[in-house]
Design an enzyme around this catalytic site. Structure first.
Site, PDB file in Angstrom:
ATOM      1  N   ASP A 127       0.950  -1.120   0.230  1.00 42.27           N
ATOM      2  CA  ASP A 127      -0.420  -0.231   0.206  1.00 42.27           C
ATOM      3  C   ASP A 127       0.838   1.240   0.093  1.00 42.27           C
ATOM      4  O   ASP A 127       1.685   1.624   1.389  1.00 42.27           O
ATOM      5  CB  ASP A 127      -1.207  -0.115   1.386  1.00 42.27           C
ATOM      6  CG  ASP A 127      -1.846   0.940   1.042  1.00 42.27           C
ATOM      7  OD1 ASP A 127      -1.657   2.079   0.191  1.00 42.27           O
ATOM      8  OD2 ASP A 127      -3.326   0.977   1.591  1.00 42.27           O
ATOM      9  N   ARG A 129      -0.605   4.415  -0.625  1.00 41.12           N
ATOM     10  CA  ARG A 129      -0.764   5.337  -0.239  1.00 41.12           C
ATOM     11  C   ARG A 129      -0.597   6.937   0.372  1.00 41.12           C
ATOM     12  O   ARG A 129       0.133   6.032   1.541  1.00 41.12           O
ATOM     13  CB  ARG A 129      -2.219   6.040  -0.255  1.00 41.12           C
ATOM     14  CG  ARG A 129      -3.516   5.044  -1.736  1.00 41.12           C
ATOM     15  CD  ARG A 129      -4.710   4.443  -0.872  1.00 41.12           C
ATOM     16  NE  ARG A 129      -4.339   2.899  -0.377  1.00 41.12           N
ATOM     17  CZ  ARG A 129      -5.743   2.462   0.168  1.00 41.12           C
ATOM     18  NH1 ARG A 129      -7.307   3.036  -0.335  1.00 41.12           N
ATOM     19  NH2 ARG A 129      -6.070   1.244   1.039  1.00 41.12           N
TER      20      ARG A 129
END
EC number: 3.5.4.25
Length: 200
Positions: A127, A129
């Site tokens: 991930d 983000r």
């Protein structure tokens, strides 16, 4: 992350009328969107908020590999029914790895790898983000307290780290289908998403 408010308009949708506001990173040109309702005046209490990362395949093409499209639509319905809320639509395709790498990861998933391992096999984070733009967007909308629509505890902590007062979590369990059951199970078992066992 410096982002600036640059444009706004009304947006009628299949789920009700919203306001759409665009924020831009002046350095990269990257644009993020706030889709809001009932925030013409500063809210006096907690506001329903969903932080939704761009998913072209799920949001636009109704892919069954994920639950992103149903989550987005369910949130629009929920906010419209409540009369107030905001979706922060962040341009972070493929959990931040970009569209091309996301499709490469899909190809690895077709070979039997889960969504986490597929990213790692590409030498990419599970991930990637970021959420540092959220506080600026919410501040522009005068939102001080948040009821966060999410199953992801990392989003809760990320917003708190930005100084956002998250007072409650609203679960969102929609979009399960035979094609994404393994994906949802992986999010629960390997990414700590707050699904219940009977959700699968």
């Amino acid at each position: 992350m410096p982002i600036e408010f640059i444009a706004t308009s009304k947006l009628p949708t299949a789920f009700g009328e919203f306001n759409i506001s665009v924020f831009q990173d002046p350095v990269t040109g990257e644009e993020h969107v706030a889709l809001s309702k009932g925030l013409e005046n500063p809210p006096t209490g907690p506001v329903l908020v969903r932080v939704h990362s761009e998913c072209l395949t799920g949001d636009a093409f109704a892919s069954l590999k994920c639950d992103c499209g149903p989550q987005l639509q369910a949130t629009q319905k929920l906010i419209n029914e409540a009369g107030q809320g905001v979706i922060l639509y962040l341009r972070q395709e493929g959990r931040g790895i970009g569209l091309t790498n996301k499709i490469r990861a899909y190809a690895l998933q077709d070979q039997g790898h889960d969504t986490v391992d597929a990213n790692l096999l590409l030498n990419l984070p599970a991930d990637a983000r970021r959420y540092d733009m959220c506080s600026i967007m919410l501040d522009h909308l005068k939102v001080k307290e948040v009821k966060l629509i999410t199953n992801n505890p990392l989003k809760i902590q990320a917003l708190k780290d930005q100084g956002i007062n998250v007072v409650d979590r609203v679960p969102l369990t929609v979009g399960r289908n035979p094609f994404n059951e393994h994906y949802l199970k992986t999010k629960r078992e390997r990414m700590d998403h707050l699904y219940q066992k009977d959700d699968f």
